[in-house]
Design an enzyme around this catalytic site. Structure first.
Site, PDB file in Angstrom:
ATOM      1  N   CYS A  31     -37.031 -27.427   6.711  1.00 19.47           N
ATOM      2  CA  CYS A  31     -35.733 -26.730   6.659  1.00 19.47           C
ATOM      3  C   CYS A  31     -35.593 -25.923   5.365  1.00 19.47           C
ATOM      4  O   CYS A  31     -35.515 -26.490   4.281  1.00 19.47           O
ATOM      5  CB  CYS A  31     -34.637 -27.790   6.776  1.00 19.47           C
ATOM      6  SG  CYS A  31     -32.988 -27.244   6.325  1.00 19.47           S
ATOM      7  N   CYS A  34     -32.422 -26.546   3.327  1.00 23.05           N
ATOM      8  CA  CYS A  34     -32.513 -27.881   2.706  1.00 23.05           C
ATOM      9  C   CYS A  34     -33.242 -27.801   1.369  1.00 23.05           C
ATOM     10  O   CYS A  34     -32.891 -28.493   0.420  1.00 23.05           O
ATOM     11  CB  CYS A  34     -33.245 -28.857   3.627  1.00 23.05           C
ATOM     12  SG  CYS A  34     -32.442 -29.147   5.208  1.00 23.05           S
TER      13      CYS A  34
END
Length: 107
Positions: A31, A34
């Protein structure tokens, strides 16, 4: 003083987040947002770790807890106070946004 962000799992999550104000960063290795959120959370842990506990959970390795909270997008930050979910931040958030959210629960 550096306070680490502790890794939590489906097995340890409740015990890790049931006391005081606790923030969990739900993330995954693939991600992109993230990867942007993680250093912000680490900086906050360094600055606020004596007042707030910070944990992170890999959603791919620990599917039960994210499922329990209905997490559909990551990063998601879940804020708990004394074991109860009091706030959820979905997507990337700045340090200032997170601090403002946490300030509500630290009084």
């Amino acid at each position: 003083m550096f306070m680490a962000v502790n890794v939590t799992t489906d097995k340890t999550y409740d015990a890790d987040t049931n006391t005081g104000v606790a923030v969990t960063d739900f993330w995954a290795t693939w991600c992109g947002p993230c990867k942007m959120q993680s250093p912000v959370v680490e900086q906050l842990a360094d600055e606020m770790g004596d007042k707030v506990s910070f944990t992170k959970m890999d959603v791919d390795e620990n599917p039960d807890t994210p499922s329990k909270f209905g997490i559909m997008g990551i990063p998601t930050l879940i804020v708990k106070k004394d074991g109860n979910v009091v706030d959820t931040l979905v997507g990337y958030h700045t340090k200032e946004q997170i601090q403002k959210t946490l300030a509500q629960y630290m009084a």
